[in-house]
Design an enzyme around this catalytic site. Sequence first.
Site, PDB file in Angstrom:
ATOM      1  N   HIS A  66     -63.001 -74.315  44.867  1.00  0.00           N
ATOM      2  CA  HIS A  66     -63.961 -73.205  44.813  1.00  0.00           C
ATOM      3  C   HIS A  66     -65.209 -73.568  45.608  1.00  0.00           C
ATOM      4  O   HIS A  66     -65.863 -74.567  45.325  1.00  0.00           O
ATOM      5  CB  HIS A  66     -64.351 -72.886  43.360  1.00  0.00           C
ATOM      6  CG  HIS A  66     -63.271 -72.154  42.613  1.00  0.00           C
ATOM      7  ND1 HIS A  66     -63.478 -71.524  41.422  1.00  0.00           N
ATOM      8  CD2 HIS A  66     -61.964 -71.922  42.921  1.00  0.00           C
ATOM      9  CE1 HIS A  66     -62.362 -70.951  41.017  1.00  0.00           C
ATOM     10  NE2 HIS A  66     -61.430 -71.193  41.913  1.00  0.00           N
ATOM     11  N   TYR A 193     -69.868 -65.698  35.770  1.00  0.00           N
ATOM     12  CA  TYR A 193     -70.685 -65.926  34.570  1.00  0.00           C
ATOM     13  C   TYR A 193     -71.507 -64.658  34.371  1.00  0.00           C
ATOM     14  O   TYR A 193     -72.340 -64.331  35.218  1.00  0.00           O
ATOM     15  CB  TYR A 193     -71.628 -67.107  34.777  1.00  0.00           C
ATOM     16  CG  TYR A 193     -70.953 -68.464  34.828  1.00  0.00           C
ATOM     17  CD1 TYR A 193     -70.857 -69.264  33.698  1.00  0.00           C
ATOM     18  CD2 TYR A 193     -70.432 -68.969  36.029  1.00  0.00           C
ATOM     19  CE1 TYR A 193     -70.265 -70.523  33.735  1.00  0.00           C
ATOM     20  CE2 TYR A 193     -69.830 -70.227  36.073  1.00  0.00           C
ATOM     21  CZ  TYR A 193     -69.749 -71.000  34.925  1.00  0.00           C
ATOM     22  OH  TYR A 193     -69.155 -72.236  34.970  1.00  0.00           O
ATOM     23  N   PRO A 284     -70.550 -75.600  26.777  1.00  0.00           N
ATOM     24  CA  PRO A 284     -69.688 -75.555  27.969  1.00  0.00           C
ATOM     25  C   PRO A 284     -70.209 -74.688  29.127  1.00  0.00           C
ATOM     26  O   PRO A 284     -69.584 -74.660  30.182  1.00  0.00           O
ATOM     27  CB  PRO A 284     -68.371 -74.988  27.424  1.00  0.00           C
ATOM     28  CG  PRO A 284     -68.710 -74.290  26.159  1.00  0.00           C
ATOM     29  CD  PRO A 284     -69.919 -74.960  25.600  1.00  0.00           C
ATOM     30  N   LYS A 288     -69.885 -79.074  32.123  1.00  0.00           N
ATOM     31  CA  LYS A 288     -70.275 -80.465  32.366  1.00  0.00           C
ATOM     32  C   LYS A 288     -69.614 -81.522  31.489  1.00  0.00           C
ATOM     33  O   LYS A 288     -69.693 -82.715  31.806  1.00  0.00           O
ATOM     34  CB  LYS A 288     -71.807 -80.604  32.195  1.00  0.00           C
ATOM     35  CG  LYS A 288     -72.604 -79.909  33.267  1.00  0.00           C
ATOM     36  CD  LYS A 288     -72.440 -80.594  34.603  1.00  0.00           C
ATOM     37  CE  LYS A 288     -72.999 -79.795  35.744  1.00  0.00           C
ATOM     38  NZ  LYS A 288     -72.224 -79.846  36.960  1.00  0.00           N
ATOM     39  N   TYR A 376     -74.847 -77.564  39.517  1.00  0.00           N
ATOM     40  CA  TYR A 376     -73.498 -77.108  39.174  1.00  0.00           C
ATOM     41  C   TYR A 376     -72.436 -77.964  39.869  1.00  0.00           C
ATOM     42  O   TYR A 376     -71.443 -78.363  39.242  1.00  0.00           O
ATOM     43  CB  TYR A 376     -73.324 -75.628  39.546  1.00  0.00           C
ATOM     44  CG  TYR A 376     -72.068 -75.028  38.955  1.00  0.00           C
ATOM     45  CD1 TYR A 376     -72.081 -74.480  37.679  1.00  0.00           C
ATOM     46  CD2 TYR A 376     -70.874 -75.024  39.662  1.00  0.00           C
ATOM     47  CE1 TYR A 376     -70.927 -73.942  37.114  1.00  0.00           C
ATOM     48  CE2 TYR A 376     -69.718 -74.492  39.121  1.00  0.00           C
ATOM     49  CZ  TYR A 376     -69.748 -73.954  37.845  1.00  0.00           C
ATOM     50  OH  TYR A 376     -68.604 -73.428  37.289  1.00  0.00           O
TER      51      TYR A 376
HETATM   52  P1  RFL Z   1     -62.272 -86.905  24.260  1.00  0.00           P
HETATM   53  O1  RFL Z   1     -61.580 -86.130  25.313  1.00  0.00           O
HETATM   54  O2  RFL Z   1     -62.602 -86.240  22.986  1.00  0.00           O
HETATM   55  O3  RFL Z   1     -61.364 -88.178  23.978  1.00  0.00           O
HETATM   56  C1  RFL Z   1     -61.598 -89.050  22.888  1.00  0.00           C
HETATM   57  C2  RFL Z   1     -60.278 -89.655  22.479  1.00  0.00           C
HETATM   58  O4  RFL Z   1     -60.521 -90.630  21.480  1.00  0.00           O
HETATM   59  C3  RFL Z   1     -59.485 -90.570  20.509  1.00  0.00           C
HETATM   60  N1  RFL Z   1     -59.964 -91.203  19.276  1.00  0.00           N
HETATM   61  C4  RFL Z   1     -59.463 -92.343  18.759  1.00  0.00           C
HETATM   62  N2  RFL Z   1     -58.466 -93.145  19.147  1.00  0.00           N
HETATM   63  C5  RFL Z   1     -58.188 -94.232  18.381  1.00  0.00           C
HETATM   64  N3  RFL Z   1     -58.869 -94.550  17.248  1.00  0.00           N
HETATM   65  C6  RFL Z   1     -59.880 -93.780  16.833  1.00  0.00           C
HETATM   66  N4  RFL Z   1     -60.552 -94.112  15.733  1.00  0.00           N
HETATM   67  C7  RFL Z   1     -60.216 -92.622  17.590  1.00  0.00           C
HETATM   68  N5  RFL Z   1     -61.148 -91.644  17.451  1.00  0.00           N
HETATM   69  C8  RFL Z   1     -60.971 -90.798  18.493  1.00  0.00           C
HETATM   70  C9  RFL Z   1     -59.223 -89.080  20.407  1.00  0.00           C
HETATM   71  O5  RFL Z   1     -57.936 -88.819  19.863  1.00  0.00           O
HETATM   72  C10 RFL Z   1     -59.352 -88.629  21.851  1.00  0.00           C
HETATM   73  O6  RFL Z   1     -58.115 -88.650  22.527  1.00  0.00           O
HETATM   74  O7  RFL Z   1     -63.628 -87.546  24.799  1.00  0.00           O
HETATM   75  P2  RFL Z   1     -64.109 -87.953  26.303  1.00  0.00           P
HETATM   76  O8  RFL Z   1     -63.111 -88.848  26.966  1.00  0.00           O
HETATM   77  O9  RFL Z   1     -65.498 -88.410  26.140  1.00  0.00           O
HETATM   78  O10 RFL Z   1     -64.064 -86.615  27.149  1.00  0.00           O
HETATM   79  C11 RFL Z   1     -64.984 -85.585  26.904  1.00  0.00           C
HETATM   80  C12 RFL Z   1     -64.347 -84.235  27.180  1.00  0.00           C
HETATM   81  O11 RFL Z   1     -63.079 -84.150  26.532  1.00  0.00           O
HETATM   82  C13 RFL Z   1     -65.249 -83.103  26.678  1.00  0.00           C
HETATM   83  O12 RFL Z   1     -66.604 -83.326  27.064  1.00  0.00           O
HETATM   84  C14 RFL Z   1     -64.905 -81.724  27.228  1.00  0.00           C
HETATM   85  O13 RFL Z   1     -63.571 -81.374  27.087  1.00  0.00           O
HETATM   86  C15 RFL Z   1     -65.790 -80.719  26.492  1.00  0.00           C
HETATM   87  N6  RFL Z   1     -65.223 -79.386  26.485  1.00  0.00           N
HETATM   88  C16 RFL Z   1     -65.381 -78.625  27.578  1.00  0.00           C
HETATM   89  N7  RFL Z   1     -66.132 -79.085  28.602  1.00  0.00           N
HETATM   90  C17 RFL Z   1     -66.286 -78.340  29.669  1.00  0.00           C
HETATM   91  O14 RFL Z   1     -66.959 -78.786  30.609  1.00  0.00           O
HETATM   92  N8  RFL Z   1     -65.724 -77.075  29.770  1.00  0.00           N
HETATM   93  C18 RFL Z   1     -64.949 -76.581  28.766  1.00  0.00           C
HETATM   94  O15 RFL Z   1     -64.441 -75.480  28.871  1.00  0.00           O
HETATM   95  C19 RFL Z   1     -64.768 -77.346  27.619  1.00  0.00           C
HETATM   96  N9  RFL Z   1     -64.023 -76.885  26.602  1.00  0.00           N
HETATM   97  C20 RFL Z   1     -64.487 -78.917  25.384  1.00  0.00           C
HETATM   98  C21 RFL Z   1     -63.873 -77.652  25.478  1.00  0.00           C
HETATM   99  C22 RFL Z   1     -64.356 -79.668  24.214  1.00  0.00           C
HETATM  100  C23 RFL Z   1     -63.648 -79.194  23.110  1.00  0.00           C
HETATM  101  N10 RFL Z   1     -63.636 -79.990  21.930  1.00  0.00           N
HETATM  102  C24 RFL Z   1     -64.036 -81.379  21.960  1.00  0.00           C
HETATM  103  C25 RFL Z   1     -63.621 -79.472  20.636  1.00  0.00           C
HETATM  104  C26 RFL Z   1     -63.132 -77.175  24.420  1.00  0.00           C
HETATM  105  C27 RFL Z   1     -62.998 -77.934  23.230  1.00  0.00           C
HETATM  106  C28 RFL Z   1     -62.156 -77.363  22.127  1.00  0.00           C
HETATM  107  C1  PHB Z   2     -62.940 -73.028  31.944  1.00  0.00           C
HETATM  108  O1  PHB Z   2     -62.256 -72.684  32.923  1.00  0.00           O
HETATM  109  O2  PHB Z   2     -62.435 -73.298  30.844  1.00  0.00           O
HETATM  110  C2  PHB Z   2     -64.418 -73.119  32.081  1.00  0.00           C
HETATM  111  C3  PHB Z   2     -64.990 -72.952  33.325  1.00  0.00           C
HETATM  112  C4  PHB Z   2     -66.367 -73.003  33.448  1.00  0.00           C
HETATM  113  C5  PHB Z   2     -67.157 -73.246  32.351  1.00  0.00           C
HETATM  114  C6  PHB Z   2     -66.582 -73.434  31.108  1.00  0.00           C
HETATM  115  C7  PHB Z   2     -65.197 -73.363  30.965  1.00  0.00           C
HETATM  116  O3  PHB Z   2     -68.505 -73.292  32.485  1.00  0.00           O
END
Ligand code: RFL
Ligand code: PHB
Length: 385
Positions: A66, A193, A284, A288, A376
């Site tokens: 993008h 957005y 979100p 980031k 961004y």
């Molecule tokens: P993660 O991905 O949560 O990974 C942590 C891992 O640690 C494991 N764990 C353990 N393993 C062994 N022993 C233990 N005691 C443990 N405790 C935990 C877990 O099983 C897991 O596999 O953290 P990391 O690596 O810091 O990555 C961060 C990202 O995953 C997170 O910031 C983003 O996904 C946030 N987020 C989103 N960010 C965006 O930029 N755009 C989004 O659309 C977006 N959607 C989301 C999201 C986070 C969500 N969560 C956490 C509820 C949607 C959801 C549902």
């Molecule tokens: C997504 O594609 O899930 C998405 C993209 C941009 C955002 C948040 C989520 O700011």
Amino acid sequence: MIGAGPAGLMLAHLLTRAGIETVMIERHSRSYVENRIRAGILEHEVAALLRETGVGARMDEVGFRHDGTNILFDGVLHRLDFASLGKHVMLYSQHEVVRDLIAARLVAGGEILFEAEVTAIENFNGSEPRVCFTHHGETRELDCEIIAACDGFHGIGRASLPANLVREYDREYPFGWLGILAEAPPSLDELIYANHDRGFALLSMRSSSVSRLYLQCPLDTDLAEWPDSRIWDELSIRLAHPGFSLNTGAIFQKNITPMRSYVAEPMQSGRLFLAGDAAHIVPPTGAKGLNAAVADAVILARAIIAQFLDDNPETLRCYTETCLARIWKIERFSWLMTSLLHRFDNHSAFDRRIQRAELDYYVNTPTGGTALIENYVGLPIGAVP
Ligand code: RFL
Ligand code: PHB
């Protein structure tokens, strides 16, 4: 490494490349972490990092590049052109990044202990830190030089830091996002957005046949009250602008995400280091979360390599400081995007006018536009270790 999310996997990947031995412990199964649907946007430098370290091929094959994004308010679409700064972002799902990093580790002869849970972290302020974990019903111990808690927001890593050491900074927003995945071709080839009087909406995508869309909703929203037809009607209203028509289709996933900003300081104590969601989270809106987790992993990998291969302990000592200088800017940007784009029920007529003036500034002045684009597409992470 505790946790095989983006932070843990990237850290292990970079250390393995440098010849440093790592052990990865992950609570869930491989198939669970490889199918967990979360983020979708990769910053310019994060995408470059994947390419440069040999895990970017599938992203370039099936992801989408993008070169801009769109902000919609008062029914007018404003495009922010990333190419004006020579940058782009990649739309490529987090779980695909996770798959690529797991595959790379296994190909390199590395191992991941799946369905293994860390139950205690001991002696990290002494010379022999230890991780206790359970695996296949057995209790095991691992002596290590460094413990990286990449274990997400609810992990044991942050909880193990001495309580009197940690300062927490927190903001909860009075709304959530209702997110859907639908069998519908993207209605546009870039994101939208949308700021609307009825609340925020986001148009995103996962492939040429799957759309990802979100609606701002009250925190106590009951998904049962949101049949597909109501979701499509609401999205059509909030995303409406001249010449646009929303592609609809079967919705195969619905969920509600709460919105929160959080930072814990410091991100280290002795030989225990936090990375990613373990130390900080963002709403979100700025896309980031994943990017911040990967950047922490790069900074930590550089510091561990400096300590163990170059005999320079200073970078590791400064880990918190180096990370937080970036993280607070990411927190600021995610807060700004959230503030600009959502409907706040407690806003006065004055607050609403200020919000519009801010939006106008960010999309219609060169300085405002550049500031938004610069954040961004991602702030610099520095050299790949
Ligand atoms: P993660 O991905 O949560 O990974 C942590 C891992 O640690 C494991 N764990 C353990 N393993 C062994 N022993 C233990 N005691 C443990 N405790 C935990 C877990 O099983 C897991 O596999 O953290 P990391 O690596 O810091 O990555 C961060 C990202 O995953 C997170 O910031 C983003 O996904 C946030 N987020 C989103 N960010 C965006 O930029 N755009 C989004 O659309 C977006 N959607 C989301 C999201 C986070 C969500 N969560 C956490 C509820 C949607 C959801 C549902
Ligand atoms: C997504 O594609 O899930 C998405 C993209 C941009 C955002 C948040 C989520 O700011």
